[in-house]
Scaffold this motif. Structure first.
Motif, PDB file in Angstrom:
ATOM      1  N   TRP A  25     -16.341  87.932 -41.337  1.00 44.16           N
ATOM      2  CA  TRP A  25     -18.464  87.872 -40.820  1.00 44.16           C
ATOM      3  C   TRP A  25     -18.314  88.426 -39.925  1.00 44.16           C
ATOM      4  CZ3 TRP A  25     -20.665  86.051 -36.855  1.00 44.16           C
ATOM      5  CH2 TRP A  25     -20.459  84.765 -36.726  1.00 44.16           C
ATOM      6  N   THR A  26     -17.115  88.856 -38.892  1.00 42.86           N
ATOM      7  CA  THR A  26     -17.992  89.808 -37.662  1.00 42.86           C
ATOM      8  C   THR A  26     -16.171  89.505 -37.076  1.00 42.86           C
ATOM      9  OG1 THR A  26     -17.735  88.664 -35.063  1.00 42.86           O
ATOM     10  CG2 THR A  26     -16.761  87.332 -36.011  1.00 42.86           C
ATOM     11  N   ALA A  27     -16.966  91.389 -36.226  1.00 40.52           N
ATOM     12  CA  ALA A  27     -15.202  91.641 -35.649  1.00 40.52           C
ATOM     13  C   ALA A  27     -15.408  91.999 -33.930  1.00 40.52           C
ATOM     14  CB  ALA A  27     -16.485  93.427 -35.927  1.00 40.52           C
ATOM     15  N   THR A  28     -15.912  91.071 -33.770  1.00 42.69           N
ATOM     16  CA  THR A  28     -15.725  90.438 -32.312  1.00 42.69           C
ATOM     17  C   THR A  28     -14.700  90.296 -31.878  1.00 42.69           C
ATOM     18  OG1 THR A  28     -17.526  88.729 -32.846  1.00 42.69           O
ATOM     19  CG2 THR A  28     -16.336  88.941 -30.662  1.00 42.69           C
ATOM     20  N   PRO A  29     -13.816  90.973 -31.100  1.00 44.77           N
ATOM     21  CA  PRO A  29     -12.651  90.724 -30.443  1.00 44.77           C
ATOM     22  C   PRO A  29     -12.435  89.210 -30.427  1.00 44.77           C
ATOM     23  CG  PRO A  29     -14.137  92.092 -29.002  1.00 44.77           C
ATOM     24  CD  PRO A  29     -14.702  91.743 -30.297  1.00 44.77           C
ATOM     25  N   ILE A  30     -11.092  88.635 -30.872  1.00 44.98           N
ATOM     26  CA  ILE A  30     -11.003  87.487 -31.053  1.00 44.98           C
ATOM     27  C   ILE A  30      -9.147  87.521 -30.173  1.00 44.98           C
ATOM     28  CG2 ILE A  30      -9.317  85.395 -32.012  1.00 44.98           C
ATOM     29  CD1 ILE A  30     -11.458  86.065 -34.496  1.00 44.98           C
ATOM     30  N   ILE A  31      -8.830  86.904 -29.009  1.00 45.92           N
ATOM     31  CA  ILE A  31      -7.564  86.902 -28.000  1.00 45.92           C
ATOM     32  C   ILE A  31      -6.994  85.570 -28.812  1.00 45.92           C
ATOM     33  CG2 ILE A  31      -6.205  86.308 -26.639  1.00 45.92           C
ATOM     34  CD1 ILE A  31      -8.246  88.754 -24.964  1.00 45.92           C
ATOM     35  N   MET A  32      -5.711  85.048 -29.325  1.00 42.66           N
ATOM     36  CA  MET A  32      -5.517  84.070 -29.827  1.00 42.66           C
ATOM     37  C   MET A  32      -4.812  83.256 -28.594  1.00 42.66           C
ATOM     38  SD  MET A  32      -6.474  83.299 -32.845  1.00 42.66           S
ATOM     39  CE  MET A  32      -5.773  81.735 -33.303  1.00 42.66           C
ATOM     40  N   LEU A  33      -4.300  82.470 -27.904  1.00 39.76           N
ATOM     41  CA  LEU A  33      -3.280  82.170 -27.352  1.00 39.76           C
ATOM     42  C   LEU A  33      -2.269  80.541 -27.342  1.00 39.76           C
ATOM     43  CD1 LEU A  33      -6.324  80.348 -24.138  1.00 39.76           C
ATOM     44  CD2 LEU A  33      -4.759  82.934 -24.191  1.00 39.76           C
ATOM     45  N   SER A  34      -1.107  80.953 -26.975  1.00 41.17           N
ATOM     46  CA  SER A  34      -1.070  79.927 -28.196  1.00 41.17           C
ATOM     47  C   SER A  34       0.802  79.596 -26.751  1.00 41.17           C
ATOM     48  CB  SER A  34       0.297  80.011 -29.811  1.00 41.17           C
ATOM     49  OG  SER A  34       0.566  79.145 -30.171  1.00 41.17           O
ATOM     50  N   ALA A  35       1.185  78.056 -27.045  1.00 42.17           N
ATOM     51  CA  ALA A  35       2.445  77.975 -26.500  1.00 42.17           C
ATOM     52  C   ALA A  35       3.313  78.305 -27.972  1.00 42.17           C
ATOM     53  CB  ALA A  35       3.090  76.439 -26.646  1.00 42.17           C
ATOM     54  N   LEU A  36       3.416  78.860 -28.655  1.00 45.85           N
ATOM     55  CA  LEU A  36       3.686  78.648 -30.306  1.00 45.85           C
ATOM     56  C   LEU A  36       3.979  80.672 -30.006  1.00 45.85           C
ATOM     57  CD1 LEU A  36       2.168  77.156 -33.161  1.00 45.85           C
ATOM     58  CD2 LEU A  36       3.892  76.455 -32.091  1.00 45.85           C
ATOM     59  N   CYS A  37       5.427  80.923 -29.669  1.00 48.26           N
ATOM     60  CA  CYS A  37       4.794  82.017 -29.544  1.00 48.26           C
ATOM     61  C   CYS A  37       7.092  83.038 -30.179  1.00 48.26           C
ATOM     62  CB  CYS A  37       5.406  82.634 -27.896  1.00 48.26           C
ATOM     63  SG  CYS A  37       3.871  81.926 -26.647  1.00 48.26           S
ATOM     64  N   THR A  38       7.676  82.586 -30.538  1.00 49.44           N
ATOM     65  CA  THR A  38       7.860  83.464 -32.023  1.00 49.44           C
ATOM     66  C   THR A  38       7.035  85.087 -32.587  1.00 49.44           C
ATOM     67  OG1 THR A  38       7.344  82.265 -34.398  1.00 49.44           O
ATOM     68  CG2 THR A  38       8.823  81.223 -32.647  1.00 49.44           C
ATOM     69  N   GLU A  39       8.176  85.674 -33.125  1.00 49.75           N
ATOM     70  CA  GLU A  39       7.886  87.075 -33.841  1.00 49.75           C
ATOM     71  C   GLU A  39       6.645  86.783 -35.247  1.00 49.75           C
ATOM     72  OE1 GLU A  39       9.188  90.804 -35.112  1.00 49.75           O
ATOM     73  OE2 GLU A  39      10.336  89.575 -33.945  1.00 49.75           O
ATOM     74  N   VAL A  56      -4.193  78.272 -30.391  1.00 50.88           N
ATOM     75  CA  VAL A  56      -3.509  78.465 -32.248  1.00 50.88           C
ATOM     76  C   VAL A  56      -3.780  76.602 -32.583  1.00 50.88           C
ATOM     77  CG1 VAL A  56      -1.510  78.732 -33.442  1.00 50.88           C
ATOM     78  CG2 VAL A  56      -2.197  80.748 -31.633  1.00 50.88           C
ATOM     79  N   LEU A  57      -3.678  75.652 -31.760  1.00 53.83           N
ATOM     80  CA  LEU A  57      -3.383  74.406 -32.207  1.00 53.83           C
ATOM     81  C   LEU A  57      -4.739  73.397 -31.444  1.00 53.83           C
ATOM     82  CD1 LEU A  57       0.520  73.779 -30.769  1.00 53.83           C
ATOM     83  CD2 LEU A  57      -0.591  74.312 -33.279  1.00 53.83           C
ATOM     84  N   MET A  58      -4.982  73.820 -32.341  1.00 48.52           N
ATOM     85  CA  MET A  58      -6.730  73.629 -31.817  1.00 48.52           C
ATOM     86  C   MET A  58      -6.623  71.744 -32.729  1.00 48.52           C
ATOM     87  SD  MET A  58      -9.287  76.070 -31.352  1.00 48.52           S
ATOM     88  CE  MET A  58      -9.513  76.444 -32.575  1.00 48.52           C
ATOM     89  N   PRO A  59      -7.873  70.819 -32.679  1.00 46.52           N
ATOM     90  CA  PRO A  59      -8.025  69.463 -33.548  1.00 46.52           C
ATOM     91  C   PRO A  59      -8.714  69.815 -33.743  1.00 46.52           C
ATOM     92  CG  PRO A  59      -8.538  69.224 -30.800  1.00 46.52           C
ATOM     93  CD  PRO A  59      -8.052  70.643 -31.285  1.00 46.52           C
ATOM     94  N   GLY A  60      -8.532  69.140 -34.768  1.00 45.04           N
ATOM     95  CA  GLY A  60      -9.961  70.048 -36.058  1.00 45.04           C
ATOM     96  C   GLY A  60      -9.512  70.831 -36.982  1.00 45.04           C
ATOM     97  N   MET A  61      -9.422  72.200 -36.595  1.00 39.44           N
ATOM     98  CA  MET A  61      -9.322  73.247 -37.180  1.00 39.44           C
ATOM     99  C   MET A  61      -8.268  74.128 -36.140  1.00 39.44           C
ATOM    100  SD  MET A  61     -11.602  76.241 -38.860  1.00 39.44           S
ATOM    101  CE  MET A  61     -12.179  75.451 -39.889  1.00 39.44           C
ATOM    102  N   ALA A  62      -7.299  74.885 -37.538  1.00 37.60           N
ATOM    103  CA  ALA A  62      -5.917  75.498 -36.041  1.00 37.60           C
ATOM    104  C   ALA A  62      -7.127  76.442 -35.866  1.00 37.60           C
ATOM    105  CB  ALA A  62      -5.113  75.764 -37.673  1.00 37.60           C
ATOM    106  N   GLY A  63      -6.245  77.128 -35.029  1.00 31.79           N
ATOM    107  CA  GLY A  63      -7.175  78.565 -34.257  1.00 31.79           C
ATOM    108  C   GLY A  63      -6.762  79.627 -35.378  1.00 31.79           C
ATOM    109  N   ASP A  64      -5.879  79.285 -35.976  1.00 33.72           N
ATOM    110  CA  ASP A  64      -4.956  80.939 -36.970  1.00 33.72           C
ATOM    111  C   ASP A  64      -6.172  80.371 -37.978  1.00 33.72           C
ATOM    112  OD1 ASP A  64      -4.198  78.185 -37.615  1.00 33.72           O
ATOM    113  OD2 ASP A  64      -2.125  79.597 -38.089  1.00 33.72           O
ATOM    114  N   GLU A  65      -6.744  79.562 -38.712  1.00 33.67           N
ATOM    115  CA  GLU A  65      -7.443  78.948 -39.881  1.00 33.67           C
ATOM    116  C   GLU A  65      -8.793  79.867 -39.263  1.00 33.67           C
ATOM    117  OE1 GLU A  65      -9.109  76.001 -42.191  1.00 33.67           O
ATOM    118  OE2 GLU A  65      -7.461  75.593 -41.577  1.00 33.67           O
ATOM    119  N   LEU A  66      -9.211  79.467 -38.449  1.00 31.78           N
ATOM    120  CA  LEU A  66     -10.364  79.634 -37.355  1.00 31.78           C
ATOM    121  C   LEU A  66     -10.269  81.603 -37.787  1.00 31.78           C
ATOM    122  CD1 LEU A  66     -13.647  79.124 -36.208  1.00 31.78           C
ATOM    123  CD2 LEU A  66     -12.718  78.114 -34.745  1.00 31.78           C
TER     124      LEU A  66
END
Length: 77
Positions: A31-45, A14-24
């Motif tokens: 344009w894609t249905a490729t599975p996406i797994i997010m990793l983060s230290a931000l773990c609120t509901e 989620v916290l990447m330099p340049g562009m946030a992972g959630d935005e990406l």
């Protein structure tokens, strides 16, 4: 890179330099249905729900073990 290499799975922090992972993630979902797994230290509901709503297939909170990550990869594939 995703358009060029067509991966089977995308793992984003989620916290990447340049562009946030959630935005990406949201941009990839346009344009894609490729599975996406997010990793983060931000773990609120709220954080988890936001990423799942924008198109993530799973959300893994740090710290996590290799076995957990592999199981989640197997589940989305």
């Amino acid at each position: 890179m995703c358009a060029q290499y067509l991966p089977d799975l995308i793992v984003l922090d989620v916290l990447m330099p340049g562009m946030a992972g959630d935005e990406l993630c949201a941009r990839l979902r346009e344009w894609t249905a490729t599975p996406i797994i997010m990793l983060s230290a931000l773990c609120t509901e709220h954080d988890k729900a936001r990423c799942l709503r924008i198109g993530a297939d799973d959300y893994v909170c740090k710290p996590f073990g290799v076995d957990e990550l592999l199981a989640r990869i197997e589940a989305v594939l």
